[in-house]
Design an enzyme around this catalytic site. Structure first.
Site, PDB file in Angstrom:
ATOM      1  N   GLU A 117       0.819  -1.206   0.000  1.00 52.11           N
ATOM      2  CA  GLU A 117       0.000   0.000   0.000  1.00 52.11           C
ATOM      3  C   GLU A 117       0.857   1.262   0.000  1.00 52.11           C
ATOM      4  O   GLU A 117       1.753   1.429   0.822  1.00 52.11           O
ATOM      5  CB  GLU A 117      -0.939   0.032   1.203  1.00 52.11           C
ATOM      6  CG  GLU A 117      -1.904   1.210   1.132  1.00 52.11           C
ATOM      7  CD  GLU A 117      -3.025   1.150   2.142  1.00 52.11           C
ATOM      8  OE1 GLU A 117      -4.000   1.894   1.974  1.00 52.11           O
ATOM      9  OE2 GLU A 117      -2.927   0.354   3.104  1.00 52.11           O
ATOM     10  N   ASP A 150      -4.739   3.856  -2.767  1.00 58.35           N
ATOM     11  CA  ASP A 150      -5.847   4.291  -1.917  1.00 58.35           C
ATOM     12  C   ASP A 150      -6.151   5.745  -2.260  1.00 58.35           C
ATOM     13  O   ASP A 150      -5.254   6.595  -2.226  1.00 58.35           O
ATOM     14  CB  ASP A 150      -5.422   4.146  -0.449  1.00 58.35           C
ATOM     15  CG  ASP A 150      -6.508   4.521   0.546  1.00 58.35           C
ATOM     16  OD1 ASP A 150      -7.098   5.613   0.393  1.00 58.35           O
ATOM     17  OD2 ASP A 150      -6.739   3.754   1.489  1.00 58.35           O
ATOM     18  N   GLU A 211     -12.943   2.168   2.441  1.00 59.33           N
ATOM     19  CA  GLU A 211     -12.277   2.144   3.743  1.00 59.33           C
ATOM     20  C   GLU A 211     -12.557   3.448   4.499  1.00 59.33           C
ATOM     21  O   GLU A 211     -11.666   4.259   4.723  1.00 59.33           O
ATOM     22  CB  GLU A 211     -10.764   1.951   3.555  1.00 59.33           C
ATOM     23  CG  GLU A 211     -10.056   1.596   4.849  1.00 59.33           C
ATOM     24  CD  GLU A 211      -8.547   1.598   4.685  1.00 59.33           C
ATOM     25  OE1 GLU A 211      -7.898   0.822   5.403  1.00 59.33           O
ATOM     26  OE2 GLU A 211      -8.019   2.384   3.877  1.00 59.33           O
TER      27      GLU A 211
END
Length: 257
Positions: A117, A150, A211
């Site tokens: 990530e 993300d 998320e």
């Protein structure tokens, strides 16, 4: 549905099978997310910590295999939250690459992909941009090691979110979504159409996981730095409604089937 990786090795076999049955009943695919504790730091220069990390991940991979789960993502290359008083990007990058090269073949035995990530500068110092994520994954050189992006972090670090997704291209293995202040997609200013177009351009066909972090309190609230009730005192029922509407919004904006 993404579940937290931290407690997985402590689940009983009965717990895991119960969770698997529930997922099967609702047609849910499970992915796993984890911000490694310092003693699970596969990128540590300390061989003892690496050994402990490998042992922890092996137990986690075994549990994931029972769940038929094939991806774990997060700052797996280091630990989180980071103590920035003791970091050295050059050395930490080197040890992290070496650590993932140790971990990836073990994960491959369980048909598990590892998502590296890319986080913002306030949460990590190794991977902050899609370009760095691609460089890192190519340096590791393992087929089951992927870039993970993300939208919350990209909103902070990338000049163009669409271009960042295209930079990751075929190496993009997992994708988290959320607004610029971590509320559910559709309630903020993230450029969702741009994101949908970029995902289409790279023919992305893997998981997209919302998320959101909207409530104060607990370890997660502290780690994510939620200092106000972004949910506006929403009930659990309202949070479920928000999640449902956000899912519908994402499927429309990302043209997801």
């Amino acid at each position: 549905l993404e579940i937290g990786g931290a407690p997985l090795p402590e689940y009983s076999l009965e717990d895991i099978r119960s969770l698997k049955q529930c997922a099967d009943n609702y047609g849910i695919t499970i992915t796993v997310g984890y911000g490694p504790a310092w003693n699970h730091n596969i990128g540590s220069a300390d061989p003892k910590i690496r050994t402990e990390a490998v042992g922890w991940y092996k137990k986690t991979f075994e549990a994931m295999a029972e769940l038929d789960s094939h991806l774990i993502g997060g700052a797996l290359y280091f630990y989180w939250p980071v103590d920035f008083n003791v970091v050295n990007k050059v050395d930490d990058w080197k040890y992290s690459v070496e650590g993932i090269q140790i971990l990836a073949p073990i994960a491959a035995q369980y048909d598990i992909n590892l998502g590296m990530e890319v986080l913002n500068r306030f949460e990590n110092h190794i991977l902050n941009t899609a370009e760095e994520g691609v460089t890192f994954v190519k340096e590791v050189g393992m087929d089951n090691v992927k870039v993970m992006l993300d939208t919350f972090h990209m909103n902070i670090e990338e000049s163009s979110i669409g271009d960042a997704i295209r930079t990751a291209g075929k190496l993009l293995g997992h994708f988290h979504t959320g607004e610029c202040n971590r509320i559910v997609p559709g309630k903020g200013r993230i450029p969702w159409r741009e994101i949908g177009d970029a995902l289409k351009d790279i023919e992305y066909d893997k998981a997209v996981v919302m998320e959101p972090f909207v409530c104060m309190g607990g370890q997660v609230g502290s780690d994510i730095k939620v200092w106000r009730d972004i949910s506006h005192n929403a009930s659990e029922e309202q949070l479920d409604i928000d999640a449902k509407r956000a899912l519908e919004f994402q499927r429309y904006m990302l043209e997801w089937k």
